[in-house]
Motif scaffolding. Structure first.
Motif, mmCIF file in Angstrom:
data_model
loop_
_atom_site.group_PDB
_atom_site.id
_atom_site.type_symbol
_atom_site.label_atom_id
_atom_site.label_comp_id
_atom_site.label_asym_id
_atom_site.label_seq_id
_atom_site.Cartn_x
_atom_site.Cartn_y
_atom_site.Cartn_z
ATOM 1 N N ALA A 21 -92.612 29.568 -20.371
ATOM 2 C CA ALA A 21 -92.521 28.109 -20.465
ATOM 3 C C ALA A 21 -93.870 27.400 -20.293
ATOM 4 N N PRO A 22 -94.646 27.668 -19.244
ATOM 5 C CA PRO A 22 -95.936 26.958 -19.137
ATOM 6 C C PRO A 22 -96.915 27.323 -20.249
ATOM 7 N N ILE A 23 -96.837 28.548 -20.747
ATOM 8 C CA ILE A 23 -97.704 28.940 -21.856
ATOM 9 C C ILE A 23 -97.336 28.150 -23.100
ATOM 10 N N SER A 24 -96.051 28.074 -23.407
ATOM 11 C CA SER A 24 -95.634 27.350 -24.621
ATOM 12 C C SER A 24 -95.884 25.850 -24.479
ATOM 13 N N ILE A 25 -95.744 25.305 -23.281
ATOM 14 C CA ILE A 25 -96.044 23.879 -23.068
ATOM 15 C C ILE A 25 -97.535 23.618 -23.288
ATOM 16 N N ALA A 53 -92.267 26.303 -28.777
ATOM 17 C CA ALA A 53 -91.693 25.541 -27.667
ATOM 18 C C ALA A 53 -90.182 25.349 -27.855
ATOM 19 N N LEU A 54 -89.759 25.087 -29.089
ATOM 20 C CA LEU A 54 -88.333 24.899 -29.364
ATOM 21 C C LEU A 54 -87.543 26.185 -29.129
ATOM 22 N N LEU A 55 -88.056 27.315 -29.612
ATOM 23 C CA LEU A 55 -87.367 28.594 -29.388
ATOM 24 C C LEU A 55 -87.278 28.913 -27.903
ATOM 25 N N ASN A 56 -88.355 28.656 -27.181
ATOM 26 C CA ASN A 56 -88.340 28.883 -25.738
ATOM 27 C C ASN A 56 -87.319 27.961 -25.064
ATOM 28 N N ALA A 57 -87.297 26.693 -25.455
ATOM 29 C CA ALA A 57 -86.350 25.737 -24.874
ATOM 30 C C ALA A 57 -84.899 26.131 -25.183
ATOM 31 N N ILE A 58 -84.645 26.611 -26.377
ATOM 32 C CA ILE A 58 -83.291 27.057 -26.735
ATOM 33 C C ILE A 58 -82.856 28.197 -25.832
ATOM 34 N N LEU A 90 -88.897 31.957 -18.541
ATOM 35 C CA LEU A 90 -89.487 30.996 -17.605
ATOM 36 C C LEU A 90 -90.983 31.222 -17.455
ATOM 37 N N VAL A 91 -91.415 32.472 -17.475
ATOM 38 C CA VAL A 91 -92.850 32.764 -17.428
ATOM 39 C C VAL A 91 -93.530 32.213 -18.683
ATOM 40 N N VAL A 145 -86.815 36.515 -32.938
ATOM 41 C CA VAL A 145 -87.876 35.766 -33.620
ATOM 42 C C VAL A 145 -88.991 35.412 -32.635
ATOM 43 N N LEU A 146 -88.610 34.888 -31.468
ATOM 44 C CA LEU A 146 -89.620 34.514 -30.478
ATOM 45 C C LEU A 146 -90.394 35.737 -29.995
#
Length: 124
Positions: free
Chosen positions: A80-84, A105-110, A77-78, A12-13
Motif C-alpha cells: 500500500a505505501p509503495i503504490s501510494i 493503486a486500484l488493483l491494490n485497493a481492490i 498492506l506492505v 495481474v498485480l
C-alpha cells in the motif's frame, strides 16, 4: 476472497510487480526519462544507491507472494505505501505516466477491500 475476480486481480498485480520490480535492477524495459522536478527527484533518490534496488526487490517478492497466494492480506498492506508513493509521484511530478500508477493503486485497493474482514481485528 476466492472469487474469480479476486484471483484475476491478484495474478495481474503480482505479474506487474514482478515485471516492473525486476526492471528496476535488470533494466530490460526502457522507460521514458523524466524531466523537470521528476528528474530532480529521481536523481536524488538514485544518488542513495539503495532505494530503487530495495523497492524493486520488495516489489518482486510481493509479486511472487501474490502469485503463490502466500500471506496475501499482509503483503497487500506492505504494498500500500509503495503504490501510494508511485501514484503521488506521477500525480504531482510526472503526470503523463499516471495511468499505470492508477492501475497499480486500484488493483491494490481492490485487494485490500476484498480482504477487509481480515483487518477488522486491527480496529478493535
Amino acid at each position: 476472497m476466492n472469487s474469480q475476480f479476486t484471483l484475476l486481480v491478484r495474478i495481474v498485480l503480482g505479474t506487474v510487480l514482478i515485471v516492473f520490480g525486476s526492471n528496476s535492477f535488470l533494466h530490460f524495459i526502457p522507460l521514458p526519462t523524466p524531466t523537470g522536478a521528476a528528474a530532480d527527484f529521481i536523481k536524488l533518490l538514485s544518488a542513495t544507491k539503495y532505494i530503487f534496488p530495495v523497492v524493486g526487490i520488495l516489489e518482486v517478492f510481493i509479486g511472487i507472494m501474490l502469485l503463490l497466494k502466500k500471506g496475501v492480506p499482509f503483503f497487500i498492506l506492505v504494498l500500500a505505501p509503495i503504490s501510494i508513493n508511485i501514484l503521488l509521484f506521477y500525480l504531482l511530478l510526472d503526470f503523463p505516466g499516471v495511468s499505470a500508477a492508477l492501475i497499480i493503486a486500484l488493483l491494490n485497493a481492490i485487494l485490500i477491500y476484498k480482504y477487509w474482514k481480515r483487518y477488522s481485528p486491527l480496529f478493535l
